[in-house]
Design an enzyme around this catalytic site. Sequence first.
Site, short mmCIF file in Angstrom:
data_model
loop_
_atom_site.label_atom_id
_atom_site.label_comp_id
_atom_site.label_asym_id
_atom_site.label_seq_id
_atom_site.Cartn_x
_atom_site.Cartn_y
_atom_site.Cartn_z
N HIS A 84 0.82 -1.22 0.00
CA HIS A 84 0.00 0.00 0.00
C HIS A 84 0.85 1.27 0.00
O HIS A 84 0.49 2.25 -0.64
CB HIS A 84 -1.00 -0.05 1.16
CG HIS A 84 -2.04 -1.12 0.95
ND1 HIS A 84 -2.07 -2.27 1.69
CD2 HIS A 84 -3.03 -1.23 0.04
CE1 HIS A 84 -3.07 -3.05 1.26
NE2 HIS A 84 -3.67 -2.43 0.26
N GLU A 124 -10.42 -3.61 0.82
CA GLU A 124 -10.18 -3.86 2.25
C GLU A 124 -9.80 -2.58 3.00
O GLU A 124 -9.72 -2.58 4.22
CB GLU A 124 -9.23 -5.03 2.47
CG GLU A 124 -7.76 -4.87 2.29
CD GLU A 124 -7.31 -4.07 1.10
OE1 GLU A 124 -7.05 -2.88 1.33
OE2 GLU A 124 -7.20 -4.60 -0.02
N ASP A 139 -15.56 0.16 -5.29
CA ASP A 139 -15.23 -1.27 -5.39
C ASP A 139 -16.51 -2.01 -5.72
O ASP A 139 -17.56 -1.79 -5.10
CB ASP A 139 -14.63 -1.77 -4.07
CG ASP A 139 -14.03 -3.16 -4.21
OD1 ASP A 139 -12.83 -3.33 -3.95
OD2 ASP A 139 -14.77 -4.11 -4.59
N ASP A 172 -19.58 -0.72 -10.11
CA ASP A 172 -18.55 -0.90 -11.12
C ASP A 172 -17.84 0.44 -11.33
O ASP A 172 -18.48 1.45 -11.64
CB ASP A 172 -19.22 -1.36 -12.42
CG ASP A 172 -18.25 -1.44 -13.57
OD1 ASP A 172 -17.41 -2.36 -13.57
OD2 ASP A 172 -18.28 -0.55 -14.46
N ASP A 206 -6.36 -0.26 -8.09
CA ASP A 206 -5.96 -1.39 -7.23
C ASP A 206 -6.80 -2.60 -7.62
O ASP A 206 -7.76 -2.96 -6.95
CB ASP A 206 -6.22 -0.98 -5.77
CG ASP A 206 -5.65 -1.99 -4.78
OD1 ASP A 206 -5.00 -2.96 -5.21
OD2 ASP A 206 -5.88 -1.81 -3.57
N LEU A 207 -6.42 -3.23 -8.74
CA LEU A 207 -7.24 -4.29 -9.34
C LEU A 207 -6.47 -5.60 -9.39
O LEU A 207 -5.24 -5.63 -9.38
CB LEU A 207 -7.60 -3.92 -10.77
CG LEU A 207 -8.60 -2.78 -10.95
CD1 LEU A 207 -8.70 -2.42 -12.41
CD2 LEU A 207 -9.96 -3.20 -10.41
N THR A 208 -7.23 -6.69 -9.51
CA THR A 208 -6.58 -7.98 -9.79
C THR A 208 -6.42 -8.14 -11.30
O THR A 208 -7.06 -7.44 -12.09
CB THR A 208 -7.40 -9.14 -9.22
OG1 THR A 208 -8.74 -9.01 -9.69
CG2 THR A 208 -7.39 -9.11 -7.69
N ASP A 209 -5.58 -9.08 -11.69
CA ASP A 209 -5.20 -9.23 -13.09
C ASP A 209 -6.30 -9.87 -13.93
O ASP A 209 -7.13 -10.63 -13.42
CB ASP A 209 -3.94 -10.11 -13.17
CG ASP A 209 -2.79 -9.49 -12.41
OD1 ASP A 209 -2.80 -8.26 -12.18
OD2 ASP A 209 -1.87 -10.23 -12.04
N PRO A 222 -14.03 -10.38 -16.38
CA PRO A 222 -14.64 -9.05 -16.54
C PRO A 222 -13.61 -7.94 -16.34
O PRO A 222 -13.78 -6.83 -16.83
CB PRO A 222 -15.71 -9.03 -15.44
CG PRO A 222 -15.42 -10.17 -14.53
CD PRO A 222 -14.55 -11.13 -15.25
#
Lengths: 313, 313, 313, 313
Positions: B64, B88, B108, B140, B158-161, B168
Amino acid sequence: MKFGSYFLEEITPYESMLRRMDEILAKRTTKFQELTLFRSEGFGKVLILDKDAQSTERDEHVYHDTLVHPALLAHPEPTSVFIVGGGEGATLREVLKHPSVERAVMVDIDDELIDIAKELLPEWHQGAFEDPRSDVYAEDARAWLEQHDEQFDVILVDLTDPVGEDSPARFLFTVEWYSLLKKRLKPGGFVAMQAGMLLLTHHREHPVIHRTVREVFEHVRTYRTYIPGYFLQFGFILASDHTDPLTIDTATYQTRLDERRLKLRYLNAPLITAQFALPNDLIEAIEAETMVSTDAEPFWLDEEGNPHQKPLG
Amino acid sequence: MKFGSYFLEEITPYESMLRRMDEILAKRTTKFQELTLFRSEGFGKVLILDKDAQSTERDEHVYHDTLVHPALLAHPEPTSVFIVGGGEGATLREVLKHPSVERAVMVDIDDELIDIAKELLPEWHQGAFEDPRSDVYAEDARAWLEQHDEQFDVILVDLTDPVGEDSPARFLFTVEWYSLLKKRLKPGGFVAMQAGMLLLTHHREHPVIHRTVREVFEHVRTYRTYIPGYFLQFGFILASDHTDPLTIDTATYQTRLDERRLKLRYLNAPLITAQFALPNDLIEAIEAETMVSTDAEPFWLDEEGNPHQKPLG
Amino acid sequence: MKFGSYFLEEITPYESMLRRMDEILAKRTTKFQELTLFRSEGFGKVLILDKDAQSTERDEHVYHDTLVHPALLAHPEPTSVFIVGGGEGATLREVLKHPSVERAVMVDIDDELIDIAKELLPEWHQGAFEDPRSDVYAEDARAWLEQHDEQFDVILVDLTDPVGEDSPARFLFTVEWYSLLKKRLKPGGFVAMQAGMLLLTHHREHPVIHRTVREVFEHVRTYRTYIPGYFLQFGFILASDHTDPLTIDTATYQTRLDERRLKLRYLNAPLITAQFALPNDLIEAIEAETMVSTDAEPFWLDEEGNPHQKPLG
Amino acid sequence: MKFGSYFLEEITPYESMLRRMDEILAKRTTKFQELTLFRSEGFGKVLILDKDAQSTERDEHVYHDTLVHPALLAHPEPTSVFIVGGGEGATLREVLKHPSVERAVMVDIDDELIDIAKELLPEWHQGAFEDPRSDVYAEDARAWLEQHDEQFDVILVDLTDPVGEDSPARFLFTVEWYSLLKKRLKPGGFVAMQAGMLLLTHHREHPVIHRTVREVFEHVRTYRTYIPGYFLQFGFILASDHTDPLTIDTATYQTRLDERRLKLRYLNAPLITAQFALPNDLIEAIEAETMVSTDAEPFWLDEEGNPHQKPLG
């Protein structure tokens, strides 16, 4: 995770890695260690010594660039280099890339490992053992240095950690050992060494080594890199009585890289400088450390990575 | 490796980690993901989303700090910040440490995750959701930004791959998405984003993201850090149309840290600068990359981490 | 093998099982052992004590049928039964199915385990603890039997193996212990016991137990079953001074099953007879065994399953 | 669980085994399967075909005794035997121990596996391929039997399970296939086959095979054994139009064992009889089964072991 053959490695006492082995290339036992060599889809050849991954074909340049070149580039004209350990030959290979080097002495205790490396690890040594400037001894490095009063411009220490209260490596992490290295340095010389994993910065292995080296050398600096094949970050130390590594600027590294016509796969001048920038929590851990390892009370690590100076019980 | 409870995580398709769970604290399923929270001897609380470790109590500050502070310190006086993802709450927490920030909007998609975080992850958010400057939406993020023309000084992604051809998340890695972010930046604004793991530098995930962002922004710089809890190194991107991040020197970062009275656990001014120094092989991989992700052909990753723009079959 | 939570169990020193945990239902620590209870797709609830699977919801009837019914059916009219161990209550439950039983005394050293079983394992005890014929003590079974001279028609011994040279269970596998059991048997009584895994028939755990029981009882017979939830085959022993179990024919078992209106999920009369048929290699291993375990030299098992009578040194 | 090399095998979809490999002896790929051969501390040489353990040096006699001898002992004087599969040669080896056997034809589709077995698996075949009574073909067994109208006293079917909707093995588990076997039996002949694992008795693999064989043969009996090296119990079937196996008593088996001077490591006359005694839950599962596998709708197993007759999608 597919069925098949895996190597189980305890990365920490709480996290273990299962590494898929596409092919097992060799399994040998020497007087000192057990070697497993396998082919991995992600890392190419993977070399295991005893219980831990030591080096992989695809990323060994990250480790060896980081161990060798900051010290040799810190020195304006290294002609002689001494290597402690480094049995698979890649440290020697990188040293010989510096054109001023006229003599490189390597002492590794495990003669069988050197023979195996010559046969099975050509990607690592790439013929370095045959270079006329190379002088390779299969002996205890501390004994060799005690018996020879030759001096070197750079000494590179490529050892595994002193894990376990009976580890013979304990005596290669003490004030007396670093004092011996200092005596074997020419004026203006540098020592560089692998100095422990930095998994969480509060771990004390690296701070104890740093604190101990500081007893002997005027200038002691930590630098670091992530080693993909270990899945871990490692600390290194560059020490000298003559020059504080932090006073060597990026431009100097660049000039020397250019003069020596070195094309490295991993390191470049800005990155060498950057490797010496440390996070706050590591700086604090190093400053807070008080343990000094001596021949009378050599430190060793338990399985959790905690340092001790006496037997546990 | 002792008997007991473990979490199996595929770090790569060829290397899997077994993480010892001292205690399982929660297991919840939301509309979007499955959450596992356990206590680990080495890392404290460990948060798993679906199949991967997302964050651990003892090292979340590394991630972070790295996502948030380079961008907010690059900006001379950030007053408004937009966060994409970050459920989180720790990204929000770090943003609010900058005293000039008057408004922090976080969007989020997973409302249940936010509720779970409020209940189970106080070490992460530390009350950030209740700060009067915080404005949190469970929507979204792309839809939100399309519907609101508010502009921000800093946008943090701050996203996942985008793993899998139906992910999506694919539409949050395209030229059109980055163009939308650019429109929502105030003049002089910065975008920072997590931008893929750098396990071996020939992996193309990060290069494709870098190449795509470069279609939209004038100045695009990669920086990196090792995340101990992931056992991996990650790439980040700092982008701007106004200022090349490489022109911001260490002294400027230091001045702003001092003025804002920020005491960070991980980052400091020299280390921020150092994070932008890249190894040769990564520089070459970024330069060689040609794939540009678009809404018409959004890129996605297969299990080996290779990028594709069309369905595999 | 999918990502997620697993329990690691060392089935042998060389083969380990990773059991997928769909949900962890409880984790408790008693004075004597650590209990983990989880839900498995294949076995329903799985009960782990310390390091080993003890029982699963879907196959516990295999184990408990095999421990209880051959002995109680061998006896023409069992009225009183003593159970050593058996904390989760399923042995007691099966004993109470025999209508002639008027009194069932169960002594398990772990009072907390009994309380946990009452709360969390209703599928096992099914209310057996509340049956007016049940008398449950949380004490050392050997001490209880030494202090009470009550006699029983059947004694069932449901213990874990004496692993480790300091295992307190060692004194429940000796000539003196079996002699005590014999004294507490009414004339015509039977003792049945779990008697060690039969992974490869040359393992000596079961042969040593068999050999030791033979010092005390006139008729000693091994029988066996495969326990799916253990992925292992286990040996049992039925002993008596009065009747050789091999002389009880299938028709007798059938008549008693009918008279007692017992509907068992696993065992039937021909299968009871069949369980006493042993393979040649096991017969030879039992005949070849010479080790007799005594209070002076109680046997114990090392991690490889080899029996010893003295400390390893 | 110590660091080192392991083979990961999915015993069930929910339970996986890590088997320690002391030494990897061979890894070969044939047209049909991948072979891994390693040395294990507990089981000696372990043979893996594709993803599953097939046989181990120390316990292969359990499997091969069980597949071969009940059928050959059920027959008063077997002179000719046909083996479907059985590439590593141990089934053939056991067949040849019966002195009345004059001709043993073995047909295994994988010629490379037979060659590898000759070279690497002498403990299994023990020279059986060279016996003048042996006639070995590397062909599809069904095609061979369709093209040759020779008849045999005993047919032994040693096949792997039809896992996956495209498994070519599906057509070796159908009514038409069993009808072909019946045509190739001499009057009074027997068929014995491996017939699926019996992990929990409600699994339907074995019941479907049993139900299908019953369409063709007058007398069909299930028998079972635990295979230590699989950590699983397996079902077998002995079928005949002439004699119900349950009518062959222990004394008959004993007489034939004596007459043929057979000394088996695992089986003896009482144990053969005992293997036909089934538990209640298995009896019920076999009786309840209605699925019949045919060439038009051949059954196959999904990963959970559930049988299907049509494609899943």
